[in-house]
Scaffold this motif. Structure first.
Motif, PDB file in Angstrom:
ATOM      1  N   LYS A  53      28.088 -23.858  87.740  1.00 42.89           N
ATOM      2  CA  LYS A  53      28.047 -23.325  89.101  1.00 42.89           C
ATOM      3  C   LYS A  53      29.411 -22.803  89.521  1.00 42.89           C
ATOM      4  O   LYS A  53      29.528 -21.728  90.114  1.00 42.89           O
ATOM      5  CB  LYS A  53      27.603 -24.407  90.093  1.00 42.89           C
ATOM      6  CG  LYS A  53      26.132 -24.617  90.177  1.00 42.89           C
ATOM      7  CD  LYS A  53      25.858 -25.640  91.271  1.00 42.89           C
ATOM      8  CE  LYS A  53      24.396 -25.971  91.369  1.00 42.89           C
ATOM      9  NZ  LYS A  53      24.151 -26.979  92.409  1.00 42.89           N
ATOM     10  N   ALA A  54      30.449 -23.569  89.242  1.00 37.85           N
ATOM     11  CA  ALA A  54      31.801 -23.150  89.624  1.00 37.85           C
ATOM     12  C   ALA A  54      32.181 -21.848  88.921  1.00 37.85           C
ATOM     13  O   ALA A  54      32.756 -20.945  89.548  1.00 37.85           O
ATOM     14  CB  ALA A  54      32.804 -24.249  89.295  1.00 37.85           C
ATOM     15  N   ALA A  55      31.852 -21.727  87.643  1.00 39.32           N
ATOM     16  CA  ALA A  55      32.165 -20.500  86.912  1.00 39.32           C
ATOM     17  C   ALA A  55      31.353 -19.327  87.456  1.00 39.32           C
ATOM     18  O   ALA A  55      31.871 -18.216  87.608  1.00 39.32           O
ATOM     19  CB  ALA A  55      31.889 -20.693  85.420  1.00 39.32           C
ATOM     20  N   GLY A  65      34.709 -20.248  93.211  1.00 41.70           N
ATOM     21  CA  GLY A  65      34.584 -21.427  92.355  1.00 41.70           C
ATOM     22  C   GLY A  65      35.634 -22.470  92.678  1.00 41.70           C
ATOM     23  O   GLY A  65      35.370 -23.670  92.638  1.00 41.70           O
ATOM     24  N   GLN A  66      36.834 -22.027  93.021  1.00 38.81           N
ATOM     25  CA  GLN A  66      37.886 -22.967  93.418  1.00 38.81           C
ATOM     26  C   GLN A  66      37.510 -23.632  94.743  1.00 38.81           C
ATOM     27  O   GLN A  66      37.763 -24.816  94.936  1.00 38.81           O
ATOM     28  CB  GLN A  66      39.223 -22.233  93.554  1.00 38.81           C
ATOM     29  CG  GLN A  66      39.903 -21.939  92.233  1.00 38.81           C
ATOM     30  CD  GLN A  66      39.277 -20.807  91.445  1.00 38.81           C
ATOM     31  OE1 GLN A  66      38.445 -20.067  91.932  1.00 38.81           O
ATOM     32  NE2 GLN A  66      39.663 -20.682  90.188  1.00 38.81           N
ATOM     33  N   ALA A  67      36.892 -22.881  95.656  1.00 39.29           N
ATOM     34  CA  ALA A  67      36.433 -23.469  96.917  1.00 39.29           C
ATOM     35  C   ALA A  67      35.312 -24.467  96.658  1.00 39.29           C
ATOM     36  O   ALA A  67      35.246 -25.528  97.288  1.00 39.29           O
ATOM     37  CB  ALA A  67      35.961 -22.375  97.868  1.00 39.29           C
ATOM     38  N   TYR A  68      34.431 -24.176  95.709  1.00 37.90           N
ATOM     39  CA  TYR A  68      33.350 -25.086  95.349  1.00 37.90           C
ATOM     40  C   TYR A  68      33.907 -26.399  94.812  1.00 37.90           C
ATOM     41  O   TYR A  68      33.378 -27.471  95.089  1.00 37.90           O
ATOM     42  CB  TYR A  68      32.438 -24.413  94.314  1.00 37.90           C
ATOM     43  CG  TYR A  68      31.355 -25.302  93.754  1.00 37.90           C
ATOM     44  CD1 TYR A  68      30.225 -25.611  94.497  1.00 37.90           C
ATOM     45  CD2 TYR A  68      31.459 -25.832  92.477  1.00 37.90           C
ATOM     46  CE1 TYR A  68      29.231 -26.419  93.987  1.00 37.90           C
ATOM     47  CE2 TYR A  68      30.474 -26.636  91.953  1.00 37.90           C
ATOM     48  CZ  TYR A  68      29.357 -26.929  92.717  1.00 37.90           C
ATOM     49  OH  TYR A  68      28.382 -27.740  92.207  1.00 37.90           O
ATOM     50  N   ILE A 153      37.811 -17.568  86.458  1.00 38.86           N
ATOM     51  CA  ILE A 153      36.530 -18.159  86.045  1.00 38.86           C
ATOM     52  C   ILE A 153      36.770 -19.382  85.170  1.00 38.86           C
ATOM     53  O   ILE A 153      36.149 -20.435  85.359  1.00 38.86           O
ATOM     54  CB  ILE A 153      35.666 -17.107  85.312  1.00 38.86           C
ATOM     55  CG1 ILE A 153      35.308 -15.973  86.259  1.00 38.86           C
ATOM     56  CG2 ILE A 153      34.415 -17.735  84.730  1.00 38.86           C
ATOM     57  CD1 ILE A 153      34.662 -14.778  85.585  1.00 38.86           C
ATOM     58  N   ILE A 154      37.679 -19.262  84.213  1.00 32.80           N
ATOM     59  CA  ILE A 154      37.971 -20.382  83.308  1.00 32.80           C
ATOM     60  C   ILE A 154      38.546 -21.560  84.086  1.00 32.80           C
ATOM     61  O   ILE A 154      38.177 -22.717  83.846  1.00 32.80           O
ATOM     62  CB  ILE A 154      38.922 -19.928  82.182  1.00 32.80           C
ATOM     63  CG1 ILE A 154      38.212 -18.951  81.255  1.00 32.80           C
ATOM     64  CG2 ILE A 154      39.451 -21.110  81.400  1.00 32.80           C
ATOM     65  CD1 ILE A 154      39.118 -18.279  80.250  1.00 32.80           C
ATOM     66  N   ASP A 155      39.442 -21.288  85.030  1.00 31.45           N
ATOM     67  CA  ASP A 155      40.036 -22.356  85.828  1.00 31.45           C
ATOM     68  C   ASP A 155      38.976 -23.109  86.627  1.00 31.45           C
ATOM     69  O   ASP A 155      39.000 -24.334  86.685  1.00 31.45           O
ATOM     70  CB  ASP A 155      41.089 -21.780  86.771  1.00 31.45           C
ATOM     71  CG  ASP A 155      41.635 -22.827  87.712  1.00 31.45           C
ATOM     72  OD1 ASP A 155      42.285 -23.768  87.214  1.00 31.45           O
ATOM     73  OD2 ASP A 155      41.401 -22.728  88.927  1.00 31.45           O
ATOM     74  N   ALA A 156      38.054 -22.377  87.238  1.00 29.57           N
ATOM     75  CA  ALA A 156      37.004 -23.037  88.021  1.00 29.57           C
ATOM     76  C   ALA A 156      36.129 -23.907  87.128  1.00 29.57           C
ATOM     77  O   ALA A 156      35.770 -25.035  87.492  1.00 29.57           O
ATOM     78  CB  ALA A 156      36.154 -21.991  88.742  1.00 29.57           C
ATOM     79  N   ASN A 157      35.800 -23.411  85.940  1.00 27.43           N
ATOM     80  CA  ASN A 157      34.954 -24.166  85.015  1.00 27.43           C
ATOM     81  C   ASN A 157      35.659 -25.434  84.533  1.00 27.43           C
ATOM     82  O   ASN A 157      35.089 -26.525  84.560  1.00 27.43           O
ATOM     83  CB  ASN A 157      34.577 -23.269  83.830  1.00 27.43           C
ATOM     84  CG  ASN A 157      33.564 -23.905  82.925  1.00 27.43           C
ATOM     85  OD1 ASN A 157      33.775 -24.979  82.394  1.00 27.43           O
ATOM     86  ND2 ASN A 157      32.447 -23.227  82.739  1.00 27.43           N
ATOM     87  N   VAL A 158      36.899 -25.299  84.091  1.00 29.26           N
ATOM     88  CA  VAL A 158      37.639 -26.450  83.564  1.00 29.26           C
ATOM     89  C   VAL A 158      37.904 -27.467  84.663  1.00 29.26           C
ATOM     90  O   VAL A 158      37.795 -28.683  84.442  1.00 29.26           O
ATOM     91  CB  VAL A 158      38.951 -25.977  82.903  1.00 29.26           C
ATOM     92  CG1 VAL A 158      39.865 -27.137  82.584  1.00 29.26           C
ATOM     93  CG2 VAL A 158      38.650 -25.188  81.646  1.00 29.26           C
TER      94      VAL A 158
END
Length: 196
Positions: A53-55, A65-68, A153-158
């Motif tokens: 979801k974050a990604a 995604g960072q806000a999520y 995108i990668i930062d939000a996922n990790v």
């Protein structure tokens, strides 16, 4: 003779490690304290879809995604990186068009902005080099912008994965020093403890 000593020493070490391991296994474990159980009530269940979801949110709108994930301080960094790439792309594109138009005017026999009173401040080769320079910078700006977008995108996922990582005191690595009762010398070691 030397091989026998080495084998005897290895056998002795194996025997010592075996006895030490048996001594550790005979130790009685302390029962689980109720305070420890009550401290773990803050534990959230693992959500396998949170990283996806974050990604996805970051792919739709950078920073979402960072806000999520609750990392609001990263949103200005995301937009600063992407905005810097876009700014340099627009600036380099404007300069590239300027030198390209001047070169086209010169080829057509018209007066360009770099010709003053019949004097050419920049030669034809200089105009060609300037076009190549700004075209290369435009391409680099596109790559930087795309890189920041993908990094977002990668930062939000990790970050979503790491938020669900359970860090507990069950895994400890600590130095150990014991006094040997038989020889009176101290023994140093490193112990890795894992409680189930």
């Amino acid at each position: 003779m030397k091989n026998n000593r080495v084998l005897s020493f290895l056998f002795f070490l194996l025997l010592v490690f075996t006895l030490t391991a048996q001594e550790d296994s005979l130790m009685v474990e302390t029962p689980v304290n109720q305070d420890t159980i009550s401290e773990e009530k803050d534990y959230k269940p693992y959500n396998a879809l949170a990283p996806a979801k974050a990604a996805f949110y970051s792919a739709i709108l950078p920073g979402l995604g960072q806000a999520y994930n609750g990392r609001y301080w990263k949103i200005p960094l995301v937009y600063a990186g992407i905005g810097t790439g876009v700014y340099f792309y627009i600036n380099n594109n404007k300069e590239w068009n300027r030198y390209r138009d001047a070169y086209k005017d010169r080829l057509a026999g018209r007066k360009d902005e770099f010709t003053v009173n019949g004097d050419q401040r920049i030669t034809d080769d200089g105009l060609i080099r300037a076009q190549e320079f700004y075209r290369r910078n435009k391409e680099i700006s596109i790559l930087v912008t795309a890189g920041f977008y993908v990094l977002n995108i990668i930062d939000a996922n990790v970050d979503a994965h790491l938020q669900q990582f359970n860090v507990s005191e069950d895994l400890t690595l600590q130095p150990n020093m014991e006094l040997d009762n038989y020889t009176g010398k101290s023994r140093y070691g490193l112990s890795l403890n894992y409680r189930f």
